[in-house]
Design an enzyme around this catalytic site. Structure first.
Site, PDB file in Angstrom:
ATOM      1  N   GLY A  47      -5.950 -24.884  37.698  1.00  0.00           N
ATOM      2  CA  GLY A  47      -5.927 -26.104  38.496  1.00  0.00           C
ATOM      3  C   GLY A  47      -5.407 -25.806  39.883  1.00  0.00           C
ATOM      4  N   GLN A  52      -1.233 -27.583  47.745  1.00  0.00           N
ATOM      5  CA  GLN A  52      -0.945 -26.155  47.566  1.00  0.00           C
ATOM      6  C   GLN A  52      -1.653 -25.297  48.609  1.00  0.00           C
ATOM      7  OE1 GLN A  52      -1.813 -26.383  43.064  1.00  0.00           O
ATOM      8  NE2 GLN A  52      -0.340 -24.732  43.218  1.00  0.00           N
ATOM      9  N   CYS A  94       2.760 -21.578  37.851  1.00  0.00           N
ATOM     10  CA  CYS A  94       2.179 -22.276  38.993  1.00  0.00           C
ATOM     11  C   CYS A  94       1.817 -21.261  40.067  1.00  0.00           C
ATOM     12  CB  CYS A  94       3.192 -23.276  39.550  1.00  0.00           C
ATOM     13  SG  CYS A  94       2.586 -24.231  40.958  1.00  0.00           S
ATOM     14  N   LEU A  95       0.656 -21.436  40.667  1.00  0.00           N
ATOM     15  CA  LEU A  95       0.231 -20.539  41.742  1.00  0.00           C
ATOM     16  C   LEU A  95       1.184 -20.619  42.930  1.00  0.00           C
ATOM     17  CD1 LEU A  95      -3.616 -21.230  41.596  1.00  0.00           C
ATOM     18  CD2 LEU A  95      -2.406 -19.213  40.734  1.00  0.00           C
ATOM     19  N   HIS A 136       0.782 -31.633  35.553  1.00  0.00           N
ATOM     20  CA  HIS A 136       1.252 -30.614  36.495  1.00  0.00           C
ATOM     21  C   HIS A 136       0.626 -30.844  37.881  1.00  0.00           C
ATOM     22  CE1 HIS A 136       2.221 -26.182  37.399  1.00  0.00           C
ATOM     23  NE2 HIS A 136       1.362 -26.486  38.364  1.00  0.00           N
ATOM     24  N   GLU A 137      -0.683 -31.114  37.909  1.00  0.00           N
ATOM     25  CA  GLU A 137      -1.373 -31.309  39.201  1.00  0.00           C
ATOM     26  C   GLU A 137      -0.972 -32.628  39.864  1.00  0.00           C
ATOM     27  OE1 GLU A 137      -2.557 -28.740  40.264  1.00  0.00           O
ATOM     28  OE2 GLU A 137      -2.953 -27.653  38.411  1.00  0.00           O
ATOM     29  N   HIS A 140       2.186 -32.290  41.659  1.00  0.00           N
ATOM     30  CA  HIS A 140       2.032 -31.685  42.999  1.00  0.00           C
ATOM     31  C   HIS A 140       1.738 -32.758  44.047  1.00  0.00           C
ATOM     32  CE1 HIS A 140       2.278 -27.353  42.536  1.00  0.00           C
ATOM     33  NE2 HIS A 140       1.380 -27.326  41.557  1.00  0.00           N
TER      34      HIS A 140
HETATM   35  O1  GNR Z   1      -3.050 -21.667  36.639  1.00  0.00           O
HETATM   36  C1  GNR Z   1      -2.178 -22.439  36.210  1.00  0.00           C
HETATM   37  N1  GNR Z   1      -1.784 -22.327  34.926  1.00  0.00           N
HETATM   38  C2  GNR Z   1      -0.975 -23.275  34.288  1.00  0.00           C
HETATM   39  C3  GNR Z   1      -0.428 -22.933  33.065  1.00  0.00           C
HETATM   40  C4  GNR Z   1       0.363 -23.826  32.387  1.00  0.00           C
HETATM   41  C5  GNR Z   1       0.604 -25.065  32.920  1.00  0.00           C
HETATM   42  C6  GNR Z   1       0.089 -25.413  34.144  1.00  0.00           C
HETATM   43  C7  GNR Z   1      -0.712 -24.531  34.830  1.00  0.00           C
HETATM   44  S1  GNR Z   1      -1.396 -24.981  36.348  1.00  0.00           S
HETATM   45  C8  GNR Z   1      -1.553 -23.415  37.124  1.00  0.00           C
HETATM   46  C9  GNR Z   1      -2.277 -23.538  38.449  1.00  0.00           C
HETATM   47  C10 GNR Z   1      -1.430 -24.357  39.385  1.00  0.00           C
HETATM   48  O2  GNR Z   1      -0.419 -23.972  39.889  1.00  0.00           O
HETATM   49  N2  GNR Z   1      -1.848 -25.584  39.611  1.00  0.00           N
HETATM   50  O3  GNR Z   1      -1.122 -26.400  40.414  1.00  0.00           O
HETATM   51 NI    NI Z   2       0.934 -25.677  40.264  1.00  0.00          NI
END
Ligand code: GNR
Ligand code: NI
Length: 170
Positions: A47, A52, A94-95, A136-137, A140
């Site tokens: 995601g 980001q 998270c990236l 999670h997204e 953000h």
């Molecule tokens: O690539 C991603 N893997 C992930 C693994 C577990 C829970 C959430 C994520 S999201 C993350 C990509 C990201 O940072 N999206 O904002």
């Molecule tokens: Ni993230």
């Protein structure tokens, strides 16, 4: 092919900006969505929220399909979680958070209202990893990172480790 975009990382204050709703769905936005998609797959990640890559608008791309299955990019804008059920603990990364993962407890089932990349209203029923990814997204979009959900002890241990890593960078 569009260019890969720069992914901002904690503790960059950009990640704390709250996203504004998307209002103009034009060609420029479609190009930006393509750039985000390419950036997400290249990273690789499941995601990516627009903030980001430095753009504070309410836009998320994601693809939770397993690597062996065919990919389909999902694009959502102006998402809202309208109901929740149950809980799930999942090891998140998270990236935008370098070299770290930790368990986070979230809702296991959610209903999300949003618009798609054409502006058409959609409803998404998500469960398990799909629900984790969307929460999670959507975090953000509100300037929230998964490390905000872990214990303050774990967070300070990570912060001091990151400080050491960053001080050794050229
Ligand atoms: O690539 C991603 N893997 C992930 C693994 C577990 C829970 C959430 C994520 S999201 C993350 C990509 C990201 O940072 N999206 O904002
Ligand atoms: Ni993230």
């Amino acid at each position: 092919m569009s260019d890969t975009l720069k992914i901002y990382r904690f503790p960059d204050p950009v990640l704390r900006i709250k996203a504004a709703p998307v209002e103009n769905i034009d060609g420029e936005l479609q190009q930006f969505i393509d750039g985000m998609t390419e950036t997400m797959y290249k990273a690789p990640g499941i995601g990516l929220a627009a903030i980001q890559v430095g753009k504070p608008i309410s836009l998320v791309v994601y693809d939770i399909s397993p690597p062996e299955e065919s990919h389909k990019i999902n694009v959502i804008m102006n998402p809202e979680i309208v109901s929740r059920e149950g809980s799930i603990t999942y090891e998140e990364a998270c990236l935008s958070v370098f070299d770290y993962s930790a368990e986070v407890k979230r809702s296991n089932k959610i209903l999300v209202k949003a618009i798609d990349r054409e502006g058409k209203p959609i409803e998404i029923e998500a469960e398990g990893l799909h629900a984790v990814c969307l929460q999670h997204e959507i975090d953000h979009l509100n300037g929230v990172l998964f490390i905000d959900h872990i214990s303050s002890l774990k967070r300070s241990l990570y912060k001091s480790r990151l400080k050491k890593i960053l001080s050794k960078e050229q």
